[in-house]
Design an enzyme around this catalytic site. Sequence first.
Site, PDB file in Angstrom:
ATOM      1  N   ASP A   1     -51.368  24.333 -21.973  1.00 33.06           N
ATOM      2  CA  ASP A   1     -50.082  24.600 -22.608  1.00 33.06           C
ATOM      3  C   ASP A   1     -49.025  23.613 -22.107  1.00 33.06           C
ATOM      4  OD1 ASP A   1     -49.678  25.588 -20.061  1.00 33.06           O
ATOM      5  OD2 ASP A   1     -49.090  27.600 -20.686  1.00 33.06           O
ATOM      6  N   SER A   2     -49.386  22.798 -21.110  1.00 36.92           N
ATOM      7  CA  SER A   2     -48.518  21.706 -20.686  1.00 36.92           C
ATOM      8  C   SER A   2     -48.281  20.730 -21.833  1.00 36.92           C
ATOM      9  CB  SER A   2     -49.129  20.966 -19.495  1.00 36.92           C
ATOM     10  OG  SER A   2     -50.487  20.651 -19.737  1.00 36.92           O
TER      11      SER A   2
ATOM     12  N   ASP B   1     -55.979  26.785 -23.440  1.00 35.97           N
ATOM     13  CA  ASP B   1     -54.999  27.543 -22.658  1.00 35.97           C
ATOM     14  C   ASP B   1     -54.298  28.559 -23.555  1.00 35.97           C
ATOM     15  OD1 ASP B   1     -53.883  28.024 -20.203  1.00 35.97           O
ATOM     16  OD2 ASP B   1     -52.853  26.104 -20.050  1.00 35.97           O
TER      17      ASP B   1
ATOM     18  N   LYS C   1     -58.371  29.865 -20.989  1.00 36.05           N
ATOM     19  CA  LYS C   1     -57.753  30.056 -19.683  1.00 36.05           C
ATOM     20  C   LYS C   1     -56.504  30.894 -19.847  1.00 36.05           C
ATOM     21  CE  LYS C   1     -55.193  26.891 -17.515  1.00 36.05           C
ATOM     22  NZ  LYS C   1     -53.984  27.682 -17.107  1.00 36.05           N
TER      23      LYS C   1
ATOM     24  N   GLU D   1     -53.103  32.684 -17.437  1.00 34.65           N
ATOM     25  CA  GLU D   1     -52.378  32.571 -16.174  1.00 34.65           C
ATOM     26  C   GLU D   1     -52.160  33.925 -15.521  1.00 34.65           C
ATOM     27  OE1 GLU D   1     -48.746  30.401 -16.353  1.00 34.65           O
ATOM     28  OE2 GLU D   1     -49.672  28.565 -17.089  1.00 34.65           O
TER      29      GLU D   1
ATOM     30  N   GLU E   1     -53.065  26.500  -8.155  1.00 30.36           N
ATOM     31  CA  GLU E   1     -52.020  25.497  -8.344  1.00 30.36           C
ATOM     32  C   GLU E   1     -50.900  25.639  -7.326  1.00 30.36           C
ATOM     33  OE1 GLU E   1     -48.929  23.630 -11.674  1.00 30.36           O
ATOM     34  OE2 GLU E   1     -50.444  25.092 -12.297  1.00 30.36           O
TER      35      GLU E   1
END
Length: 298
Positions: free
Chosen positions: A59-60, A98, A128, A130, A198
């Site tokens: 999502d970056s 993501d 993925k 978070e 992270e």
Amino acid sequence: MSTAPHLSVPADASRLPMTLPRLAEKKALGEPIVMVTAYDFPSARAAEAAGVDLALVGDSGAMTVLGYDSTVPVALDELLVLAKAARRGLRTPFLIGDLPFGSYEISDEQAVATALRFVKEAGCDAVKLEGGGRVSVARAEAIVGAGIPVMGHVGLTPQTATALGGYRAQGRTASAAVRIAREALALQAAGCFAIVFEAIPSAVAEELMPRMEIPVIGIGAGAAVDGQVLVFHDLLGIREGLGARFVKRYASLQNEMTAGVAAFADDVRARRYPGPEHGYSIPGEELEAFRAEVAARR
């Protein structure tokens, strides 16, 4: 006569498609795992050619490709477009999509539906999500239960960075490190095939590794983990500024791109481009016939 398709097996077994069993084997053998983000066909082709193990449509991409100020605003449909493009450029890396903020938190049903879209529409091998709190763990377990592999993510989680005090390292107090440990173990118990650490202290990651049975991919988590990931635009310098402390820049492509476009603009304004070598020719008789036709239409 057999009609079975002929399968071409590469001489280098490392160029076979990455699978979950192979990923687990790499951890067991202590072989470092390489992961990069990819958001389109060119970045995916670079990941493929470089022989990375995992490619993440992060999502970056909201910030690096779409120009948002954070990862929060990006929509599911926007990330699916990026994931589809990356899929077209990949053959061997394991592709992970993501789940964007707001696409899985509401219910297990929402989470499974979102994950299914990444698999069915974009061809992702896994997804993925978070966080390792109660909601994220429940959603991970639901998605795994639906037959879709899930990668977890603890420490600095950009989607909820505001609640964590901003984009800064996590786990720098005993209580915060305990929380990260609890979340990582909960995601592991929920069935995640791997997890991202992270921006946590290297010593904290090292302490946790003996308890992690699944591959751990670090980004700003030291060298004791099973593999490393960097954002494509960070490692190649396709961005302004230096980026986070954990980023090692392997190229400065933003400067080269700017210089290239500026050189093109200068050539156009000075009428140096295009030159004769950049044009196409037409036989003389065809040109004369064309001129005659145009003249007749006046």
